[in-house]
Design a protein around this motif. Structure first.
Motif, PDB file in Angstrom:
ATOM      1  N   UNK A  46       2.968   5.795  -2.827  1.00 31.06           N
ATOM      2  CA  UNK A  46       4.093   6.567  -3.355  1.00 31.06           C
ATOM      3  C   UNK A  46       3.959   6.756  -4.859  1.00 31.06           C
ATOM      4  N   UNK A  47       3.532   5.688  -5.551  1.00 26.84           N
ATOM      5  CA  UNK A  47       3.328   5.811  -7.000  1.00 26.84           C
ATOM      6  C   UNK A  47       2.189   6.779  -7.313  1.00 26.84           C
ATOM      7  N   UNK A  48       1.102   6.660  -6.530  1.00 23.90           N
ATOM      8  CA  UNK A  48      -0.037   7.567  -6.752  1.00 23.90           C
ATOM      9  C   UNK A  48       0.375   9.020  -6.501  1.00 23.90           C
ATOM     10  N   UNK A  72       0.826  -1.207   0.000  1.00 21.09           N
ATOM     11  CA  UNK A  72       0.000   0.000   0.000  1.00 21.09           C
ATOM     12  C   UNK A  72       0.861   1.257   0.000  1.00 21.09           C
ATOM     13  N   UNK A  73       1.964   1.221   0.781  1.00 24.80           N
ATOM     14  CA  UNK A  73       2.867   2.372   0.798  1.00 24.80           C
ATOM     15  C   UNK A  73       3.492   2.608  -0.568  1.00 24.80           C
ATOM     16  N   UNK A  74       3.893   1.516  -1.211  1.00 23.08           N
ATOM     17  CA  UNK A  74       4.467   1.656  -2.549  1.00 23.08           C
ATOM     18  C   UNK A  74       3.441   2.201  -3.531  1.00 23.08           C
ATOM     19  N   UNK A  75       2.195   1.715  -3.418  1.00 21.40           N
ATOM     20  CA  UNK A  75       1.144   2.216  -4.304  1.00 21.40           C
ATOM     21  C   UNK A  75       0.858   3.680  -4.021  1.00 21.40           C
ATOM     22  N   UNK A  79       0.263  11.997  -9.115  1.00 23.71           N
ATOM     23  CA  UNK A  79      -0.487  13.232  -8.851  1.00 23.71           C
ATOM     24  C   UNK A  79       0.407  14.458  -8.984  1.00 23.71           C
ATOM     25  N   UNK A  80       1.643  14.346  -8.491  1.00 23.19           N
ATOM     26  CA  UNK A  80       2.569  15.469  -8.614  1.00 23.19           C
ATOM     27  C   UNK A  80       2.873  15.760 -10.076  1.00 23.19           C
TER      28      UNK A  80
END
Length: 270
Positions: A104-106, A99-102, A110-111
């Motif tokens: 981070x990807x999200x 979830x943390x990796x996802x 977004x950025x």
């Protein structure tokens, strides 16, 4: 099946029976004093006592074994439960990492999207923000579309595409009647009219330019162009007056130097 007497005696039981056996052995010489019945009863009692002791010891041993077995079973159950908890925690940790990796990807996506949107917004804002322009020593602000249309019209004039230049400049003046480009647009439109030999129209454009901006840096050139138009219209007197006014109003300009030279070539007034 072996009898109780045939079974091997445990060390504790042996220690318990040893005195009794010694007593019996010591008293064997006096066996005559006892009858056969008494001897049999003594042996039976001894056997019963031995069997009772064996049963008690077996029962205690079985109880101890059962207690140990129950304790081992409980320990195994506890270990299995602990292992299950460990496995569950590992699975939760793996999910949390995923979830943390996802996340981070999200977040990175977004950025990136925010940056792209910001670029688009900035680009659109720049299309509407006034632009600072410097022309002929003058600085002013114009709209992006206004600058684009003027540049396109002037580019057509520079390429000697005079019909297109005339049309573009006329459209520009109609679309932006109060534009800071207006004096320049009138000046170049007058030149395009002159090239097209539309002298009356050219004369009107140059005069509009002077009326709108008499102190414009291009004003001396506009007056010189007016004198050229007047010569083409065979109005030499008007041309002379225009040249004399040019010299008087802008004596230090290059156009004034040209005007002085032309005045010497014009026929003298009658």
């Amino acid at each position: 099946m072996k009898s109780v007497t045939d079974r091997p005696l445990s060390h504790g039981l042996f220690r318990l029976l040893m005195p009794l056996g010694l007593s019996l052995a010591a008293g064997s010489s006096g066996a005559a004093l006892f009858g056969d019945d008494e001897a049999r009863r003594a042996i039976l009692e001894l056997r019963q006592r031995v069997e009772t002791l064996q049963r008690q010891m077996q029962s205690q041993t079985q109880s101890q074994f059962q207690a140990q077995a129950d304790e081992i079973t409980q320990l195994r159950t506890s270990l299995l439960d602990l292992q299950s908890q460990i496995d569950a925690l590992k699975a939760d940790l793996a999910r949390a990492r995923g979830q943390n990796e996802q996340l981070a990807r999200d977040l990175s996506e977004l950025q990136k999207r925010h940056k792209d949107v910001q670029i688009v917004i900035d680009d659109r804002l720049r299309r509407f923000e006034p632009l600072k322009v410097t022309l002929d020593g003058q600085e002013f602000l114009v709209e992006p579309g206004e600058k684009r249309d003027y540049d396109q019209a002037l580019e057509a004039f520079r390429k000697a595409e005079y019909p297109l230049a005339r049309q573009s400049l006329q459209s520009f003046l109609a679309r932006y009647p109060t534009s800071p480009y207006r004096p320049l647009a009138l000046f170049w439109l007058g030149n395009a009219d002159y090239v097209a030999k539309d002298y009356k129209e050219a004369l009107q454009r140059f005069q509009q330019m002077l009326d709108a901006a008499p102190a414009h840096p291009r004003a001396p050139e506009a007056m010189l162009a007016i004198s050229n138009v007047q010569v083409e219209l065979k109005d030499v007197r008007a041309a002379r007056r225009t040249l004399e006014a040019l010299v008087a109003q802008h004596p230090q300009s290059e156009a004034a130097q040209t005007a002085r030279e032309r005045l010497t070539r014009l026929p003298a007034p009658r």
